[in-house]
Design a protein around this motif. Structure first.
Motif, short mmCIF file in Angstrom:
data_model
loop_
_atom_site.label_atom_id
_atom_site.label_comp_id
_atom_site.label_asym_id
_atom_site.label_seq_id
_atom_site.Cartn_x
_atom_site.Cartn_y
_atom_site.Cartn_z
N ILE A 48 0.82 -1.21 0.00
CA ILE A 48 0.00 0.00 0.00
C ILE A 48 0.86 1.26 0.00
O ILE A 48 0.61 2.19 -0.77
N VAL A 49 1.88 1.29 0.84
CA VAL A 49 2.75 2.47 0.90
C VAL A 49 3.48 2.65 -0.44
O VAL A 49 3.58 3.76 -0.95
N GLY A 50 3.96 1.57 -1.01
CA GLY A 50 4.66 1.65 -2.29
C GLY A 50 3.76 2.14 -3.41
O GLY A 50 4.19 2.95 -4.26
N VAL A 51 2.52 1.66 -3.45
CA VAL A 51 1.57 2.11 -4.47
C VAL A 51 1.30 3.60 -4.30
O VAL A 51 1.33 4.37 -5.27
N ALA A 52 1.04 4.02 -3.06
CA ALA A 52 0.75 5.44 -2.80
C ALA A 52 1.96 6.31 -3.14
O ALA A 52 1.81 7.37 -3.75
N ALA A 53 3.16 5.85 -2.76
CA ALA A 53 4.37 6.62 -3.04
C ALA A 53 4.63 6.74 -4.54
O ALA A 53 5.22 7.71 -4.99
N GLY A 54 4.16 5.77 -5.30
CA GLY A 54 4.36 5.77 -6.75
C GLY A 54 3.32 6.59 -7.49
O GLY A 54 3.35 6.66 -8.72
N ASN A 55 2.38 7.22 -6.78
CA ASN A 55 1.32 7.99 -7.43
C ASN A 55 1.37 9.42 -6.90
O ASN A 55 1.15 9.67 -5.71
N GLU A 56 1.64 10.36 -7.79
CA GLU A 56 1.80 11.77 -7.37
C GLU A 56 0.54 12.35 -6.72
O GLU A 56 0.62 13.32 -5.96
N ASN A 57 -0.63 11.75 -6.95
CA ASN A 57 -1.86 12.24 -6.34
C ASN A 57 -1.96 11.93 -4.85
O ASN A 57 -2.87 12.41 -4.17
N PHE A 58 -1.04 11.11 -4.35
CA PHE A 58 -1.05 10.74 -2.93
C PHE A 58 0.18 11.26 -2.18
O PHE A 58 0.49 10.77 -1.10
N SER A 59 0.88 12.24 -2.70
CA SER A 59 2.12 12.70 -2.04
C SER A 59 1.86 13.27 -0.65
O SER A 59 2.66 13.07 0.26
N THR A 60 0.75 13.97 -0.46
CA THR A 60 0.43 14.50 0.87
C THR A 60 0.14 13.35 1.83
O THR A 60 0.60 13.36 2.98
N LEU A 61 -0.60 12.36 1.37
CA LEU A 61 -0.90 11.20 2.20
C LEU A 61 0.39 10.48 2.60
O LEU A 61 0.57 10.11 3.76
N VAL A 62 1.29 10.30 1.65
CA VAL A 62 2.55 9.62 1.94
C VAL A 62 3.35 10.40 2.98
O VAL A 62 3.90 9.82 3.93
N ALA A 63 3.40 11.72 2.84
CA ALA A 63 4.11 12.56 3.82
C ALA A 63 3.47 12.40 5.20
O ALA A 63 4.18 12.31 6.22
N ALA A 64 2.16 12.35 5.24
CA ALA A 64 1.44 12.19 6.51
C ALA A 64 1.71 10.82 7.12
O ALA A 64 1.92 10.70 8.34
N VAL A 65 1.70 9.78 6.29
CA VAL A 65 1.97 8.41 6.78
C VAL A 65 3.37 8.34 7.38
O VAL A 65 3.59 7.74 8.43
N LYS A 66 4.32 8.99 6.72
CA LYS A 66 5.69 9.01 7.26
C LYS A 66 5.74 9.77 8.57
O LYS A 66 6.37 9.32 9.53
N ALA A 67 5.09 10.94 8.64
CA ALA A 67 5.11 11.76 9.86
C ALA A 67 4.45 11.03 11.03
O ALA A 67 4.84 11.22 12.19
N ALA A 68 3.48 10.19 10.74
CA ALA A 68 2.78 9.45 11.80
C ALA A 68 3.45 8.11 12.12
O ALA A 68 2.95 7.34 12.94
N ASP A 69 4.57 7.82 11.46
CA ASP A 69 5.29 6.55 11.65
C ASP A 69 4.40 5.34 11.36
O ASP A 69 4.43 4.33 12.08
N LEU A 70 3.60 5.44 10.30
CA LEU A 70 2.71 4.33 9.92
C LEU A 70 3.23 3.54 8.71
O LEU A 70 2.54 2.64 8.23
N VAL A 71 4.42 3.86 8.24
CA VAL A 71 4.96 3.18 7.05
C VAL A 71 5.05 1.68 7.30
O VAL A 71 4.59 0.88 6.48
N ASP A 72 5.63 1.28 8.42
CA ASP A 72 5.79 -0.16 8.70
C ASP A 72 4.44 -0.85 8.84
O ASP A 72 4.24 -1.96 8.36
#
Length: 193
Positions: A48-72
């Motif tokens: 899920i993280v990889g798919v989101a990171a690969g789509n420019e429409n989800f860049s804010t979501l990816v930044a938020a996921v990283k800030a919340a330490d939810l990547v793992d």
């Protein structure tokens, strides 16, 4: 003469059998290659993280996921269904909301909001729509955050209603990931707490 014909017949049967075995072996090799290719394709699907990171429409979501330490967490086996707000959805929040949520002191609130968009299990659009039909027009799901989201179909579109009564529409359904499914939504849904 009969012996020659019998020998010729055996030779033809042997040749046909040998040719048939070679053709069967080629078929088996072809099927094996096709199966190996399908397995490789499935293994190449990012999580899920990889798919989101690969789509420019989800860049804010990816930044938020990283800030919340939810990547793992969102990279784990799952499966998960993520109702993923697009950049435009985050952009529709009151000015300053996203930068404030990304600050370290707001990590708990950000985590709560993000996990409110995640449901355990793998729900594609067809199963969501069927669940809505089976539940008299509204399918209530418990989110990973702990609160519930209501899902309904309005004018042929899948919509979410959050704990505050705000609604969001699924704009892209069934984005597959190795550990679940992503449905892009047009606004951020918010938990009560």
């Amino acid at each position: 003469m009969k012996t020659k014909n019998v020998l010729l017949a055996f030779a033809i049967v042997g040749l046909v059998g040998f040719t048939s075995c070679k053709e069967e072996q080629k078929e088996v090799e072809t099927v094996t290659k096709e199966v190996a290719q399908k397995v490789e394709e499935v293994q190449d699907i990012p999580n899920i993280v990889g798919v989101a990171a690969g789509n420019e429409n989800f860049s804010t979501l990816v930044a938020a996921v990283k800030a919340a330490d939810l990547v793992d967490t969102l990279s784990s086996e799952g499966p998960f269904t993520v109702f993923a707000p697009t950049n435009d959805a985050f952009g529709a929040l009151p000015e300053g909301t996203v930068p404030t949520l990304l600050e370290a002191e707001n990590k708990g609130k950000l985590t709560s909001i993000l996990t409110y968009h995640v449901v355990s299990g793998n729900f594609d659009a067809a199963s969501v729509i069927q669940a809505v039909k089976d539940n008299n027009g509204t399918f209530v799901v418990k989110t990973v955050q702990g609160e519930e989201l209501s899902i309904m179909v309005v004018d042929g579109k899948v919509m979410l209603q959050d704990a505050n009564g705000n609604k969001s529409t699924v704009v892209i359904a069934d984005v597959k990931a190795s550990n679940g499914t992503i449905h892009a939504i047009d606004s951020v849904v918010m938990p009560k707490s």
